[in-house]
Write an enzyme that holds these catalytic residues in place. Structure first.
Site, PDB file in Angstrom:
ATOM      1  N   ASP A   1       0.842  -1.191   0.000  1.00 36.81           N
ATOM      2  CA  ASP A   1       0.000   0.000   0.000  1.00 36.81           C
ATOM      3  C   ASP A   1       0.879   1.243   0.000  1.00 36.81           C
ATOM      4  OD1 ASP A   1      -2.514  -1.094  -0.092  1.00 36.81           O
ATOM      5  OD2 ASP A   1      -2.650  -1.353   2.070  1.00 36.81           O
TER       6      ASP A   1
ATOM      7  N   ASP B   1     -13.056  20.445   9.216  1.00 33.84           N
ATOM      8  CA  ASP B   1     -12.462  19.189   8.745  1.00 33.84           C
ATOM      9  C   ASP B   1     -11.418  18.715   9.755  1.00 33.84           C
ATOM     10  OD1 ASP B   1     -11.334  17.098   7.426  1.00 33.84           O
ATOM     11  OD2 ASP B   1     -10.886  18.187   5.566  1.00 33.84           O
TER      12      ASP B   1
ATOM     13  N   GLU C   1      -5.395  16.059   6.805  1.00 32.62           N
ATOM     14  CA  GLU C   1      -5.257  16.968   5.666  1.00 32.62           C
ATOM     15  C   GLU C   1      -5.926  18.305   5.950  1.00 32.62           C
ATOM     16  OE1 GLU C   1      -6.337  13.908   5.541  1.00 32.62           O
ATOM     17  OE2 GLU C   1      -5.016  12.768   4.203  1.00 32.62           O
TER      18      GLU C   1
ATOM     19  N   PHE D   1     -17.264  15.108   4.882  1.00 31.82           N
ATOM     20  CA  PHE D   1     -16.875  14.408   3.657  1.00 31.82           C
ATOM     21  C   PHE D   1     -17.666  13.104   3.540  1.00 31.82           C
ATOM     22  CE2 PHE D   1     -14.445  11.117   1.512  1.00 31.82           C
ATOM     23  CZ  PHE D   1     -14.056  11.747   0.341  1.00 31.82           C
ATOM     24  N   SER D   2     -18.064  12.766   2.330  1.00 36.11           N
ATOM     25  CA  SER D   2     -18.720  11.476   2.094  1.00 36.11           C
ATOM     26  C   SER D   2     -18.165  10.893   0.802  1.00 36.11           C
ATOM     27  CB  SER D   2     -20.243  11.638   1.994  1.00 36.11           C
ATOM     28  OG  SER D   2     -20.593  12.284   0.790  1.00 36.11           O
ATOM     29  N   ALA D   3     -18.233   9.575   0.700  1.00 36.23           N
ATOM     30  CA  ALA D   3     -17.701   8.905  -0.484  1.00 36.23           C
ATOM     31  C   ALA D   3     -18.512   9.254  -1.729  1.00 36.23           C
ATOM     32  CB  ALA D   3     -17.701   7.393  -0.266  1.00 36.23           C
TER      33      ALA D   3
ATOM     34  N   THR E   1     -20.180  12.352  -2.362  1.00 32.36           N
ATOM     35  CA  THR E   1     -19.922  13.714  -2.844  1.00 32.36           C
ATOM     36  C   THR E   1     -18.434  13.992  -3.019  1.00 32.36           C
ATOM     37  OG1 THR E   1     -19.792  14.626  -0.599  1.00 32.36           O
ATOM     38  CG2 THR E   1     -21.972  14.503  -1.626  1.00 32.36           C
ATOM     39  N   ARG E   2     -17.584  13.322  -2.213  1.00 28.91           N
ATOM     40  CA  ARG E   2     -16.128  13.538  -2.191  1.00 28.91           C
ATOM     41  C   ARG E   2     -15.791  15.005  -1.948  1.00 28.91           C
ATOM     42  NH1 ARG E   2     -14.218  11.341  -7.676  1.00 28.91           N
ATOM     43  NH2 ARG E   2     -12.117  11.541  -6.809  1.00 28.91           N
TER      44      ARG E   2
ATOM     45  N   LYS F   1     -14.500  22.138  -0.494  1.00 36.69           N
ATOM     46  CA  LYS F   1     -13.233  21.729  -1.110  1.00 36.69           C
ATOM     47  C   LYS F   1     -13.307  20.223  -1.333  1.00 36.69           C
ATOM     48  CE  LYS F   1     -10.380  20.447   2.873  1.00 36.69           C
ATOM     49  NZ  LYS F   1     -11.520  20.188   3.761  1.00 36.69           N
TER      50      LYS F   1
END
Length: 690
Positions: free
Chosen positions: A317, A354, A358, A385-387, A389-390, A403
């Site tokens: 990874d 956030d 990051e 954040f959601s998978a 809408t990203r 962002k």
């Protein structure tokens, strides 16, 4: 504080103290190892080492022959031969006991912390009862409160708590364990230091991480690996061949009118059979497992370690293995017509809520370089954040700040990629090509600019990959990044191949593809979605802080949860295989050399024509056989440090390694007996023992 909590704390304290004080230095282990060497003379224990069992039987026979008068062999010489045969067995037993002793010191400290633990087990009616931890079975549910020890391996089904895993990993900083996600697995004999957890036990007694670790370091109880079994068969075959050779010598001598005493023939058999590798084989395997334990990695079987030594492909990874994984803000690029201050304000507002590393790095960066007046947190409406809408950001005073990924941010403001300002598009491409991650900042339907998140490649990782390449191992980086970003980081890190935008299905397909082409594959993972690939890989290493599913699917578990450890495991596996191969080569070369060194000295009186082969000019047949027996025993002692330490594997391809080891251990094995036996012969003659 209740009695159970106090007892748990005391157990943890004692476990850590004993673990710290457990001495594994060779000097401290010599006395118990010497005692164990005598205990291992029990033929039932030597059944695991057929060659050494043969040596012990010859020692018994020679000892009995000392009491049978034989004018051809003085009793003093027969007695010396018998003693050195016993020493040969004892030296081999000592090597094994020394290797086991280092593991047992660790096992004792691990056992100490697990004794006397209790658990609060949930009854069928929902109430709890106190039971002995050893009575728990897979599927039982227990409650663990602050200050108590987790009674067994399992999965958190409710609660969030800080857990001290120092008794297992040696790391004193607590880690967070919670239900759901990839941080739900807990390990027995670790302590909850805050809050509480409801844990479903995932292993029966004797099957936990701690139990497997103890079984691994207690080398005497380990099962032989397939390679060890194959080598045992080879050694038994060689022993039978040399037995036939020695048996035929008696008729040859009688036919020529001479005689070879039975004591000499028995001793000759021992000098010819592969006693060196036969005596050290078990110690090599145990020491290899001990090196793995010192890395804080536990194996479910020796097969995984051997497979690691033969691995052709490593799937690694990117995050946490090749890079540090904590992407940080390094620059901002404003869109045309947008001031730097406006972009900084939009990026700050989009990141204030956030809490990811990051997001925090963006806030820290802007506070230092672009300080602006910040609104109060309670005035903000955070958008997580959601998978789907990203994107992430806030709504504040009727304004919208977001962002996120480039395509997601453009889609949010209905701006096609081809209509994105060219200057900003070039900057975004540069960020991706350099290995960074570009994020776009938008506000109220406008594109404000881009943020450069930089993921730093770990120092020295390129050199390690170069070493693996010279050993014939290909490295494949697995990442969810887009192909441009992935290619840039792959080039910087020096990996051989890359899987971009990776999914669990892609990992599994790649492993099957490599295996279908005849290659062994190793990989590491921690999530439940990694479980199929971990199970499919020849060497699958799960992180201790990962899910229970991942730990059950893998055949190795890293207690430190450090993905880079896979590189060290491969090194240990190669050292184990190379050490076994090198000492086998040395042992067989020894046998060949001793055959041509001793037989002429024994037969020169019967067949004078053999005088031309008697290059060593040993003093007499008695001194020849006695010198060979002494050399045979002492060479085991001389090689014990190498067997325990392992042969260092230098960065070179397989053919270079083979040439090097053949030169050192093959040629060395041929030359050493000539020099050693001659020196011992001169010494024995000088002191009048032969």
């Amino acid at each position: 504080m209740n009695a159970q909590t106090q007892a748990s704390k005391n157990a943890l304290h004692k476990s850590l103290e004993r673990r710290h004080n457990a001495s594994t230095s060779l000097a401290a282990l010599w006395r118990p190892a010497l005692l164990q060497a005598f205990v291992k003379l029990d033929p039932r224990q030597l059944l695991r080492s057929p060659v050494m069992l043969v040596v012990e039987l010859t020692a018994v026979l020679t000892t009995l022959l000392c009491f049978v008068p034989d004018q051809a062999v003085p009793t003093s010489v027969a007695l010396q031969i018998a003693l050195w045969l016993w020493f040969t067995v004892l030296f081999a037993n000592f090597a094994e006991a020394l290797a086991e002793g280092r593991g047992k010191a660790r096992a004792d400290s691990l056992k100490a912390g697990s004794q006397g633990l209790s658990a609060n087990k949930r009854r069928a009616d929902g109430s709890f009862e106190s039971v002995v931890a050893s009575s728990l079975r897979k599927g039982d549910v227990v409650r663990v409160q602050a200050g108590e020890m987790i009674p067994g391996d399992g999965e958190v089904i409710e609660g969030v708590a800080a857990v001290n895993e120092a008794a297992i990993t040696g790391e004193s900083a607590p880690v967070i364990r919670e239900s759901g996600g990839d941080r739900s697995a807990v390990t027995g004999n670790t302590q909850v230091v805050s809050d509480w957890l409801l844990v479903r036990i995932g292993a029966n007694p004797g099957e936990s991480t701690l139990d497997r670790m103890i079984a691994l370091v207690e080398g005497a109880k380990r099962q032989k690996t397939p390679n060890e079994v194959a080598l045992d068969i080879l050694l038994i075959g060689l022993t039978l061949i040399f037995l036939l050779v020695v048996v035929t010598l008696k008729p040859f001598a009688l036919f020529a009118g001479g005689n070879l005493p039975l004591v000499f023939l028995v001793a000759l058999l021992v000098t010819l059979i592969p006693t060196t590798i036969g005596g050290l084989l078990s110690a090599i395997g145990i020491a290899g497992m001990d090196r793995l334990v010192r890395l804080n990695v536990i194996a479910k079987s020796g097969r995984a370690v051997e497979a690691a030594g033969d691995v052709h492909v490593l799937l690694l990874d990117k995050t946490g293995t090749i890079t540090f994984g904590n992407r940080r803000c390094s620059a901002l690029y404003a869109a045309p017509g947008v001031s730097g201050k406006e972009l900084a304000e939009g990026a700050l507002l989009a990141s204030l809520a956030d809490d990811t590393p990051e997001g925090k790095s963006i806030v820290e960066y802007l506070r230092i370089l672009h300080p602006i007046e910040e609104p109060r947190r309670e005035e903000l409406t955070p958008i997580a954040f959601s998978a789907e809408t990203r994107l992430s950001g806030v709504d504040w005073n009727g304004q919208v700040y977001r962002k996120g990924a480039v395509d997601a941010a453009l889609r949010f403001i209905d701006l096609p990629r081809e209509k994105m300002p060219e200057v900003l598009s070039r900057e975004v491409d540069k960020i991706a090509q350099s290995g960074g991650t570009p994020l776009l900042v938008v506000a109220n339907g406008r594109l404000l600019g881009a943020i450069h998140l930089k993921d730093v490649v770990k120092p020295g990782i390129r050199e390690r990959f170069a070493e693996l390449r010279r050993l014939g191992i290909r490295t494949v980086m697995v990442t969810g990044d887009n192909p441009l970003t992935a290619a840039a980081i792959a080039a910087e890190a020096g990996v051989d191949d890359v899987i971009a935008e990776a999914t669990p299905e892609k990992k599994l397909a790649r492993i099957r593809q490599e295996q279908g082409e005849g290659r062994l594959v190793a990989m590491c993972g921690d999530g439940a979605n990694d479980a199929p690939a971990l199970a499919q890989a020849d060497v699958g290493m799960a992180m201790n802080d990962g899910t229970q599913a991942a730990r059950e699917a893998a055949n190795l578990v890293d207690l430190d949860s450090d993905p880079t450890k896979l590189l060290d495991v491969v090194q240990v596996g190669k050292e184990l295989l190379v050490t076994r191969g090198a000492l086998t080569t040395f042992s067989i070369a020894n046998d060949v050399a001793k055959y041509f060194a001793i037989l002429p000295a024994l037969f020169v009186g019967i067949y004078p024509q053999l005088d031309v082969l008697n290059v060593m000019r040993l003093q007499s047949p008695q001194s020849a056989i006695l010198s060979a027996i002494v050399f045979n025993a002492l060479i085991i002692v001389a090689l014990i440090p190498l067997a325990l330490r392992g042969v260092r594997v230098q960065a070179a391809d397989a053919s270079q390694l083979l040439q090097r080891n053949l030169l050192i251990y093959g040629v060395g094995g041929l030359v050493a007996p000539f020099l050693g036996i001659k020196a011992i012969d001169l010494l024995l003659t000088a002191v009048g023992l032969a």
